[in-house]
Design an enzyme around this catalytic site. Sequence first.
Site, short mmCIF file in Angstrom:
data_model
loop_
_atom_site.label_atom_id
_atom_site.label_comp_id
_atom_site.label_asym_id
_atom_site.label_seq_id
_atom_site.Cartn_x
_atom_site.Cartn_y
_atom_site.Cartn_z
N HIS A 1 0.84 -1.21 0.00
CA HIS A 1 0.00 0.00 0.00
C HIS A 1 0.88 1.26 0.00
O HIS A 1 0.63 2.20 -0.74
CB HIS A 1 -0.90 0.04 1.25
CG HIS A 1 -1.95 -1.04 1.31
ND1 HIS A 1 -2.13 -1.83 2.42
CD2 HIS A 1 -2.85 -1.44 0.40
CE1 HIS A 1 -3.14 -2.67 2.19
NE2 HIS A 1 -3.59 -2.45 0.97
N SER B 1 -3.31 -7.73 2.81
CA SER B 1 -3.69 -7.58 4.22
C SER B 1 -4.18 -8.93 4.76
O SER B 1 -3.91 -9.26 5.92
CB SER B 1 -4.79 -6.53 4.37
OG SER B 1 -4.29 -5.27 3.99
N LYS C 1 -17.92 -5.15 10.11
CA LYS C 1 -16.67 -5.95 10.12
C LYS C 1 -15.88 -5.62 11.37
O LYS C 1 -15.75 -4.46 11.73
CB LYS C 1 -15.82 -5.59 8.91
CG LYS C 1 -16.12 -6.42 7.69
CD LYS C 1 -14.91 -6.31 6.75
CE LYS C 1 -15.27 -6.60 5.32
NZ LYS C 1 -14.21 -6.14 4.40
N ARG D 1 -2.91 -5.96 -7.75
CA ARG D 1 -1.77 -6.87 -7.63
C ARG D 1 -1.74 -7.92 -8.73
O ARG D 1 -0.69 -8.32 -9.21
CB ARG D 1 -1.81 -7.62 -6.28
CG ARG D 1 -1.41 -6.75 -5.11
CD ARG D 1 -1.79 -7.41 -3.83
NE ARG D 1 -3.22 -7.68 -3.88
CZ ARG D 1 -3.87 -8.49 -3.07
NH1 ARG D 1 -3.22 -9.15 -2.16
NH2 ARG D 1 -5.17 -8.64 -3.18
O1 PNS Z 1 -9.11 -2.70 1.11
P1 PNS Z 1 -10.47 -3.08 0.62
O2 PNS Z 1 -11.15 -3.98 1.63
O3 PNS Z 1 -10.48 -3.67 -0.75
O4 PNS Z 1 -11.29 -1.69 0.57
C1 PNS Z 1 -12.62 -1.69 0.20
C2 PNS Z 1 -13.27 -0.29 0.31
C3 PNS Z 1 -13.20 0.24 1.73
C4 PNS Z 1 -12.54 0.67 -0.62
C5 PNS Z 1 -14.73 -0.50 -0.16
O5 PNS Z 1 -15.31 -1.54 0.56
C6 PNS Z 1 -15.56 0.75 -0.03
O6 PNS Z 1 -15.44 1.65 -0.84
N1 PNS Z 1 -16.39 0.77 1.03
C7 PNS Z 1 -17.24 1.90 1.34
C8 PNS Z 1 -18.67 1.64 0.86
C9 PNS Z 1 -18.85 2.06 -0.58
O7 PNS Z 1 -18.52 3.15 -0.99
N2 PNS Z 1 -19.42 1.14 -1.40
C10 PNS Z 1 -19.65 1.39 -2.80
C11 PNS Z 1 -18.40 1.26 -3.64
S1 PNS Z 1 -18.26 -0.37 -4.29
#
Ligand code: PNS
Length: 146
Positions: A17, A127, A41, A90
């Site tokens: 990251h 992660s 979560k 990745r």
């Molecule tokens: O590191 P991750 O788990 O891939 O991150 C995911 C994240 C936090 C970027 C995603 O779950 C997110 O954007 N969550 C907030 C809710 C949201 O905006 N949902 C609509 C977009 S798909």
Amino acid sequence: MRTAIFPGSFDPFTIGHADIVRRALTLFDHITIGIGINAEKRPVFDVEERLQSIAAAFGDEPRVSVKTYTGLTVDFAREEQAEFILRGVRCVADFEYERNMAEANKQLGGIETILLYTRPEYAHISSTLVRDLYQHGRDISQYIAR
Ligand code: PNS
């Protein structure tokens, strides 16, 4: 001024990251790392500690800030007045997920997502892997950005 958010769960924030953020500083004037808090979560790593350690890792870089957010990523981007969402890819397995998320965020907030490829030497670091090692009592310090 060209600004981006770098959203993610970051449980934990890895050297992969950090590498994406540092490389993206050639594209953006400012990047806000956004730790997305999902009430459903339960993270393994404490969010306050993650916030502090990411801030310390970028202590030498005034163009990077770190915040937590709840709710939609597009709303966080608007609050930050960010024009772009930055994400790392990745491998091909990441691609469909990123494509769907980019499309959803484009429709929801009219915001573009910029993807950078993870450097090959970090491509296996996730992660999920680091959490797994941590939960099995292994030393994870080599994977954590500092
Ligand atoms: O590191 P991750 O788990 O891939 O991150 C995911 C994240 C936090 C970027 C995603 O779950 C997110 O954007 N969550 C907030 C809710 C949201 O905006 N949902 C609509 C977009 S798909």
